[in-house]
Write an enzyme that holds these catalytic residues in place. Structure first.
Site, PDB file in Angstrom:
ATOM      1  N   GLY A  94     -10.046 -45.940  17.343  1.00 42.27           N
ATOM      2  CA  GLY A  94     -10.075 -47.403  17.223  1.00 42.27           C
ATOM      3  C   GLY A  94     -11.265 -47.851  16.385  1.00 42.27           C
ATOM      4  N   GLY A 114     -11.488 -51.412  14.632  1.00 44.75           N
ATOM      5  CA  GLY A 114     -11.462 -52.621  15.444  1.00 44.75           C
ATOM      6  C   GLY A 114     -12.827 -53.285  15.565  1.00 44.75           C
ATOM      7  N   GLN A 115     -12.872 -54.311  16.410  1.00 45.69           N
ATOM      8  CA  GLN A 115     -14.090 -55.120  16.533  1.00 45.69           C
ATOM      9  C   GLN A 115     -15.283 -54.276  17.009  1.00 45.69           C
ATOM     10  OE1 GLN A 115     -14.288 -57.973  19.692  1.00 45.69           O
ATOM     11  NE2 GLN A 115     -15.842 -59.222  18.678  1.00 45.69           N
ATOM     12  N   TYR A 167      -3.066 -57.037  30.740  1.00 43.47           N
ATOM     13  CA  TYR A 167      -4.279 -56.386  30.242  1.00 43.47           C
ATOM     14  C   TYR A 167      -5.196 -56.014  31.407  1.00 43.47           C
ATOM     15  CZ  TYR A 167      -8.658 -56.086  27.520  1.00 43.47           C
ATOM     16  OH  TYR A 167      -9.840 -55.696  26.955  1.00 43.47           O
TER      17      TYR A 167
END
Ligand code: SER
Length: 316
Positions: free
Chosen positions: A8, A11-12, A142
């Site tokens: 990942g 990503g952020q 989530y």
């Protein structure tokens, strides 16, 4: 010597974590992977490869082939997006975690970081100064996936000796890579809109307090947790991490100190209900005691840096 895989990395969190890890462990010892293309800094600074964490065999081969010792698995569908595709989001978030847990068990990549979230808490949790151990009845896909993930992480630690470590991130604020589809994203969007348009329409109401953290603090503490001696860690599910709590109205007031003509309006959408089910503030005393969690950014300092850096980014 540590050999680290970040899943990942586009990503952020990943796009900043990789750069910091490369400074500490050396460019060639930090492998960045994602299903999306990375930033130029990541691509040119060290190894990057397209890798789908949902493909178990590929993941396991990658770990073995590259003699990986530590994994940071940051792949996830965030809270707002997950509500639009509940079953798919559950599949993706859980499979991404279970694959890394199983691959850690079957390889030398025994040390695993996986982010949990304030989303593990729900409407029946004490909202203020939420303790480390408390009622957890999340009502978002989530949040359910993060809570299940924490339980699985602890299980793999106890049962198979996987060195699972985790923090419950508050909303993360950063300028390098934007988040996507989260409930706390307003606190990043607001800076872009303040600079571009001088106004922002918030999808959360003015008085919605949520815990937030500036990315530098989040990265520094994540690495600190991973570097702590295993015997100091009393929590093998996930540590509370508080950061700074504020409302959209308070953030807007802070931005106005720098951009006096800035205006904010409020049009809550479906993410309001998600935010309302999460804590307003968090007690992170266990993380402070066990591994020395410490943050330096308050709302003033964070706002100043965000405005300066977002402006530079938009100009470039
Ligand atoms: N920032 C995340 C979200 O809003 C919470 O972990 O989905």
């Amino acid at each position: 010597m540590e050999r680290i895989l970040v899943i990942g990395s586009s990503g952020q969190i990943g796009s900043e974590l990789v750069l910091e890890l490369r400074k500490i462990y050396g460019n060639n010892n930090v492998f960045a992977t994602d299903i999306k293309n990375p930033t130029d800094e990541i691509k040119h600074g060290g190894p990057f490869q397209i890798l789908d964490v949902l493909d178990y065999q590929n993941l396991l081969h990658f770990l073995v082939r590259n003699k990986i010792t530590q994994v940071y698995n940051l792949a996830a569908v965030l809270s707002g997006n997950a509500e639009k595709i509940p079953l798919q989001a559950w599949d993706i978030n859980m499979k991404a975690l279970m694959n890394t847990l199983m691959a850690a068990r079957q390889s030398d990549a025994k040390k695993l970081f996986w982010p949990s979230s304030i989303a593990v808490f729900g409407p029946t949790t004490p909202r203020h100064n939420t303790p480390q151990l408390t009622v957890m009845e999340p009502n978002t896909v989530y949040g359910i996936s993060k809570l299940a993930g924490e339980r699985w992480g602890e299980y793999f630690f106890n049962r198979y000796g996987v060195d699972f470590r985790s923090v419950r991130y508050p909303g993360l604020i950063s300028y390098k890579t934007e988040p996507g589809g989260g409930t706390t994203d307003y606190a990043v969007e607001i800076f872009y809109e303040a600079i571009k348009k001088g106004s922002y329409e918030s999808f959360l109401s003015e008085d919605t307090a949520l815990p937030m953290m500036f990315m530098d603090d989040a990265i520094k503490n994540t690495i600190k947790l991973m570097q702590t001696d295993a015997d100091k860690l009393s929590i093998r599910s996930s540590y509370n991490m508080a950061g700074i709590s504020f409302t959209p109205e308070e953030l807007a007031a802070e931005i106005k100190k720098h951009i006096p003509e800035f205006t904010i309006s409020y049009k809550p959408d479906f993410r309001q209900a998600i935010a309302d089910s999460w804590p307003a503030s968090i007690d992170d005393s266990v993380a402070k005691k066990d591994w020395g969690l410490e943050t330096i950014y308050d709302i003033q300092k964070m706002t100043k840096v965000m405005l300066e850096e977002t402006e530079k980014k938009l100009k470039a």
